[in-house]
Design a protein around this motif. Structure first.
Motif, PDB file in Angstrom:
ATOM      1  N   GLU A 207       0.807  -1.223   0.000  1.00 30.46           N
ATOM      2  CA  GLU A 207       0.000   0.000   0.000  1.00 30.46           C
ATOM      3  C   GLU A 207       0.843   1.279   0.000  1.00 30.46           C
ATOM      4  O   GLU A 207       0.295   2.376   0.080  1.00 30.46           O
ATOM      5  N   GLY A 208       2.158   1.134  -0.078  1.00 29.85           N
ATOM      6  CA  GLY A 208       3.032   2.296  -0.197  1.00 29.85           C
ATOM      7  C   GLY A 208       3.122   3.162   1.044  1.00 29.85           C
ATOM      8  O   GLY A 208       3.279   4.376   0.942  1.00 29.85           O
ATOM      9  N   TRP A 209       3.059   2.556   2.220  1.00 29.02           N
ATOM     10  CA  TRP A 209       3.133   3.341   3.450  1.00 29.02           C
ATOM     11  C   TRP A 209       4.437   4.111   3.553  1.00 29.02           C
ATOM     12  O   TRP A 209       4.465   5.202   4.108  1.00 29.02           O
ATOM     13  N   THR A 210       5.538   3.560   3.062  1.00 25.99           N
ATOM     14  CA  THR A 210       6.837   4.225   3.214  1.00 25.99           C
ATOM     15  C   THR A 210       6.933   5.521   2.415  1.00 25.99           C
ATOM     16  O   THR A 210       7.751   6.371   2.718  1.00 25.99           O
ATOM     17  N   ALA A 211       6.106   5.669   1.409  1.00 24.87           N
ATOM     18  CA  ALA A 211       6.112   6.888   0.600  1.00 24.87           C
ATOM     19  C   ALA A 211       5.262   7.999   1.237  1.00 24.87           C
ATOM     20  O   ALA A 211       5.269   9.123   0.774  1.00 24.87           O
ATOM     21  N   ASP A 212       4.527   7.671   2.302  1.00 25.32           N
ATOM     22  CA  ASP A 212       3.624   8.613   2.953  1.00 25.32           C
ATOM     23  C   ASP A 212       4.173   8.956   4.335  1.00 25.32           C
ATOM     24  O   ASP A 212       4.138   8.128   5.242  1.00 25.32           O
ATOM     25  N   ASP A 213       4.669  10.179   4.520  1.00 22.18           N
ATOM     26  CA  ASP A 213       5.278  10.538   5.799  1.00 22.18           C
ATOM     27  C   ASP A 213       4.281  10.641   6.953  1.00 22.18           C
ATOM     28  O   ASP A 213       4.678  10.810   8.094  1.00 22.18           O
ATOM     29  N   LYS A 214       3.001  10.521   6.671  1.00 22.02           N
ATOM     30  CA  LYS A 214       2.000  10.485   7.740  1.00 22.02           C
ATOM     31  C   LYS A 214       1.790   9.057   8.251  1.00 22.02           C
ATOM     32  O   LYS A 214       1.205   8.844   9.303  1.00 22.02           O
ATOM     33  N   ARG A 215       2.219   8.072   7.496  1.00 23.47           N
ATOM     34  CA  ARG A 215       2.062   6.673   7.888  1.00 23.47           C
ATOM     35  C   ARG A 215       3.359   6.006   8.309  1.00 23.47           C
ATOM     36  O   ARG A 215       3.341   4.950   8.924  1.00 23.47           O
ATOM     37  N   CYS A 216       4.476   6.591   7.940  1.00 25.54           N
ATOM     38  CA  CYS A 216       5.758   5.932   8.183  1.00 25.54           C
ATOM     39  C   CYS A 216       6.815   6.987   8.470  1.00 25.54           C
ATOM     40  O   CYS A 216       6.977   7.924   7.706  1.00 25.54           O
TER      41      CYS A 216
END
Length: 66
Positions: A50-59
């Motif tokens: 789900e690309g969490w690492t690309a989202d600074d709000k999730r990772c």
């Protein structure tokens, strides 16, 4: 309806009702949340898919090692 209490390990010391800001994959798996993987490996796979690492709000950015 009262929300369920969080496990003590996930609470911020001194703030009994606040959840820690960041959780590890094993901590997420241990919560046994509906619709979430039950293993740390499953949580990591979901995060990658789900690309969490690309989202600074999730990772959060990890510190370098060594």
């Amino acid at each position: 309806m009262t929300p369920p209490r969080l496990p003590a390990a996930l609470l911020t010391p001194g703030k009994p009702d606040d959840m820690r800001l960041w959780l590890s994959a094993p901590e997420i798996a241990a919560l046994a949340l509906p619709g979430m993987p039950a293993t740390a490996r499953g949580v990591l796979d979901l995060a990658e898919r789900e690309g969490w690492t690309a989202d600074d709000k999730r990772c959060r950015e990890r510190q370098g090692r060594g």
